[in-house]
Structure formats: C-alpha cells, structure tokens
Scaffold this motif. Structure first.
Motif, PDB file in Angstrom:
ATOM      1  N   VAL A 152      76.001   9.260  20.586  1.00 56.38           N
ATOM      2  CA  VAL A 152      75.612   9.757  21.902  1.00 56.38           C
ATOM      3  C   VAL A 152      75.864  11.269  21.997  1.00 56.38           C
ATOM      4  O   VAL A 152      76.762  11.807  21.355  1.00 56.38           O
ATOM      5  CB  VAL A 152      76.379   8.966  22.991  1.00 56.38           C
ATOM      6  CG1 VAL A 152      77.812   9.401  23.085  1.00 56.38           C
ATOM      7  CG2 VAL A 152      75.724   9.061  24.328  1.00 56.38           C
TER       8      VAL A 152
ATOM      9  N   ARG B 259      75.182  10.455  13.081  1.00 60.67           N
ATOM     10  CA  ARG B 259      76.368   9.836  13.667  1.00 60.67           C
ATOM     11  C   ARG B 259      77.612  10.561  13.186  1.00 60.67           C
ATOM     12  O   ARG B 259      77.580  11.276  12.195  1.00 60.67           O
ATOM     13  CB  ARG B 259      76.442   8.364  13.268  1.00 60.67           C
ATOM     14  CG  ARG B 259      75.214   7.591  13.703  1.00 60.67           C
ATOM     15  CD  ARG B 259      75.326   6.158  13.346  1.00 60.67           C
ATOM     16  NE  ARG B 259      76.417   5.529  14.086  1.00 60.67           N
ATOM     17  CZ  ARG B 259      76.458   4.242  14.342  1.00 60.67           C
ATOM     18  NH1 ARG B 259      75.507   3.457  13.940  1.00 60.67           N
ATOM     19  NH2 ARG B 259      77.469   3.724  14.998  1.00 60.67           N
TER      20      ARG B 259
ATOM     21  N   SER C  19      71.708   1.327  25.494  1.00 57.25           N
ATOM     22  CA  SER C  19      72.932   1.124  24.731  1.00 57.25           C
ATOM     23  C   SER C  19      72.897   2.009  23.490  1.00 57.25           C
ATOM     24  O   SER C  19      71.962   1.929  22.699  1.00 57.25           O
ATOM     25  CB  SER C  19      73.064  -0.338  24.302  1.00 57.25           C
ATOM     26  OG  SER C  19      73.178  -1.156  25.433  1.00 57.25           O
TER      27      SER C  19
ATOM     28  N   LYS D 252      78.868   5.030  20.441  1.00 54.79           N
ATOM     29  CA  LYS D 252      79.640   6.131  21.023  1.00 54.79           C
ATOM     30  C   LYS D 252      79.632   7.375  20.146  1.00 54.79           C
ATOM     31  O   LYS D 252      79.693   8.496  20.643  1.00 54.79           O
ATOM     32  CB  LYS D 252      81.081   5.675  21.254  1.00 54.79           C
ATOM     33  CG  LYS D 252      81.905   6.653  22.038  1.00 54.79           C
ATOM     34  CD  LYS D 252      83.296   6.132  22.292  1.00 54.79           C
ATOM     35  CE  LYS D 252      84.090   7.152  23.073  1.00 54.79           C
ATOM     36  NZ  LYS D 252      85.449   6.686  23.318  1.00 54.79           N
ATOM     37  N   ASP D 253      79.534   7.206  18.841  1.00 52.59           N
ATOM     38  CA  ASP D 253      79.545   8.369  17.960  1.00 52.59           C
ATOM     39  C   ASP D 253      78.166   9.016  17.838  1.00 52.59           C
ATOM     40  O   ASP D 253      78.057  10.124  17.339  1.00 52.59           O
ATOM     41  CB  ASP D 253      80.064   7.977  16.582  1.00 52.59           C
ATOM     42  CG  ASP D 253      79.203   6.921  15.934  1.00 52.59           C
ATOM     43  OD1 ASP D 253      78.692   6.063  16.660  1.00 52.59           O
ATOM     44  OD2 ASP D 253      79.040   6.955  14.713  1.00 52.59           O
TER      45      ASP D 253
ATOM     46  N   VAL E 106      78.195   2.555  24.298  1.00 55.36           N
ATOM     47  CA  VAL E 106      78.228   3.134  25.643  1.00 55.36           C
ATOM     48  C   VAL E 106      76.807   3.164  26.185  1.00 55.36           C
ATOM     49  O   VAL E 106      75.839   2.952  25.449  1.00 55.36           O
ATOM     50  CB  VAL E 106      78.840   4.555  25.638  1.00 55.36           C
ATOM     51  CG1 VAL E 106      80.299   4.513  25.254  1.00 55.36           C
ATOM     52  CG2 VAL E 106      78.070   5.471  24.728  1.00 55.36           C
TER      53      VAL E 106
ATOM     54  N   THR F 173      81.415   1.429  15.877  1.00 54.60           N
ATOM     55  CA  THR F 173      82.004   2.115  17.028  1.00 54.60           C
ATOM     56  C   THR F 173      81.542   1.414  18.299  1.00 54.60           C
ATOM     57  O   THR F 173      80.584   0.637  18.283  1.00 54.60           O
ATOM     58  CB  THR F 173      81.586   3.592  17.077  1.00 54.60           C
ATOM     59  OG1 THR F 173      80.163   3.664  17.045  1.00 54.60           O
ATOM     60  CG2 THR F 173      82.156   4.369  15.916  1.00 54.60           C
TER      61      THR F 173
ATOM     62  N   SER G  62      80.597   8.765  12.669  1.00 56.62           N
ATOM     63  CA  SER G  62      81.563   7.710  12.317  1.00 56.62           C
ATOM     64  C   SER G  62      81.863   7.781  10.832  1.00 56.62           C
ATOM     65  O   SER G  62      81.391   6.968  10.057  1.00 56.62           O
ATOM     66  CB  SER G  62      81.007   6.340  12.668  1.00 56.62           C
ATOM     67  OG  SER G  62      79.868   6.068  11.887  1.00 56.62           O
TER      68      SER G  62
ATOM     69  N   LYS H  68      77.177  14.220  24.121  1.00 55.19           N
ATOM     70  CA  LYS H  68      78.132  14.315  25.230  1.00 55.19           C
ATOM     71  C   LYS H  68      78.087  15.708  25.842  1.00 55.19           C
ATOM     72  O   LYS H  68      78.149  16.703  25.122  1.00 55.19           O
ATOM     73  CB  LYS H  68      79.547  14.031  24.732  1.00 55.19           C
ATOM     74  CG  LYS H  68      79.716  12.703  24.052  1.00 55.19           C
ATOM     75  CD  LYS H  68      81.030  12.645  23.306  1.00 55.19           C
ATOM     76  CE  LYS H  68      81.093  11.483  22.368  1.00 55.19           C
ATOM     77  NZ  LYS H  68      80.316  11.655  21.153  1.00 55.19           N
TER      78      LYS H  68
ATOM     79  N   LEU I  32      76.693  11.232  29.187  1.00 58.23           N
ATOM     80  CA  LEU I  32      76.414  10.686  27.865  1.00 58.23           C
ATOM     81  C   LEU I  32      74.918  10.414  27.786  1.00 58.23           C
ATOM     82  O   LEU I  32      74.383   9.662  28.600  1.00 58.23           O
ATOM     83  CB  LEU I  32      77.203   9.388  27.644  1.00 58.23           C
ATOM     84  CG  LEU I  32      78.711   9.463  27.855  1.00 58.23           C
ATOM     85  CD1 LEU I  32      79.319   8.081  27.791  1.00 58.23           C
ATOM     86  CD2 LEU I  32      79.333  10.356  26.812  1.00 58.23           C
TER      87      LEU I  32
END
Length: 139
Positions: free
Chosen positions: A35, A10, A29, A32-33, A21, A18, A12, A37, A72
């Motif tokens: 995933v 991660r 699910s 976000k940190d 997404v 976080t 974060s 991208k 994502l």
C-alpha cells in the motif's frame, strides 16, 4: 521471467505474508507492505470558518486542533489520484528515481520560487551597496 521492479512492488523482505489493509479511496484489499502510505494533516475547519470562529471566540490565542489522517492507497488509486507517478524503466532502476519528490499542483509555494530568488538577489545587492558605502566612509 524478469521482474519489473527490484522489490516486486512490495517491501516484505524476508516475510512471507503481511496483513491486509483497505484502501482509503476505494476500499480494495491490499497487502500492508504494498500500500502507498501518506500522512495527511489538515485543519478541521476551512480558513473562512476559522476566521469567523476566531472573531467570535472569547479567547485571544485559541488554536483549533488539526486533523491527522494516515491515508492508505492501492496502486490504482494512487496513480489515478496523482499521489505517485508512473516512471520509465531507466528512472525506476536509477538511484535518483527511487527518491520520490511529490509534484506541487498549484498548492502552497507553487510559482513563488522566482519571487524568492528575486528577493534574495535584491537583498544581496543591498548588502553589497551597504558594504561599499561603509568602506568608502571608513577610508
């Protein structure tokens, strides 16, 4: 207990929680940190249809807009879809392993590196011959 990765998978650092997404592929699910991208830029229509539209168009220099998508992926889909690869422990720990270069699976520019090198070699040889002739004529 030892951790597998320096950042525990991660990004974060200093944040406790976080946002969540959804994966673009399977709708899982994912934080976000965590995933993976990727920004994807594609043409709205394929090349053959684009050629037909260009021939039928009144405008000579009309450019079709592109499709910009931020994809994502969860870790499972990214590995399955070959977005990222599994790396061994030594490569994960080394600085070279942290810089990820995406493999080119027969896409643009695949297999033409030899042709580029060959072209540059012939260009260099032409330049050397031209320089040699120029020096012979001048002297």
């Amino acid at each position: 207990m030892p951790s597998k990765r320096r950042n525990n998978g991660r990004s974060s650092h200093g944040r406790g929680h976080t946002a969540i997404v959804r994966c673009s592929n399977c709708s899982r699910s994912v934080p976000k940190d965590k995933v993976i991208k990727r920004f994807q830029v594609r043409n709205i229509v394929d090349d053959s249809s684009q050629r037909d539209l260009r021939e039928a168009s009144v405008y000579a220099t009309f450019m079709l807009p592109k499709l910009y998508m931020k994809m994502l992926y969860c870790v499972s889909c990214a590995i399955h879809g070959r977005i990222v690869r599994v790396r061994n422990k030594k490569l994960r720990a080394s600085p070279e392993g942290r810089i990820y270069v995406r493999p080119n699976f027969g896409g643009k520019g695949a297999g033409n590196s030899f042709a580029v090198c060959e072209f540059l070699f012939f260009l260099l040889m032409f330049f050397v011959c031209f320089l040699f002739l120029f020096l012979c004529v001048c002297c």
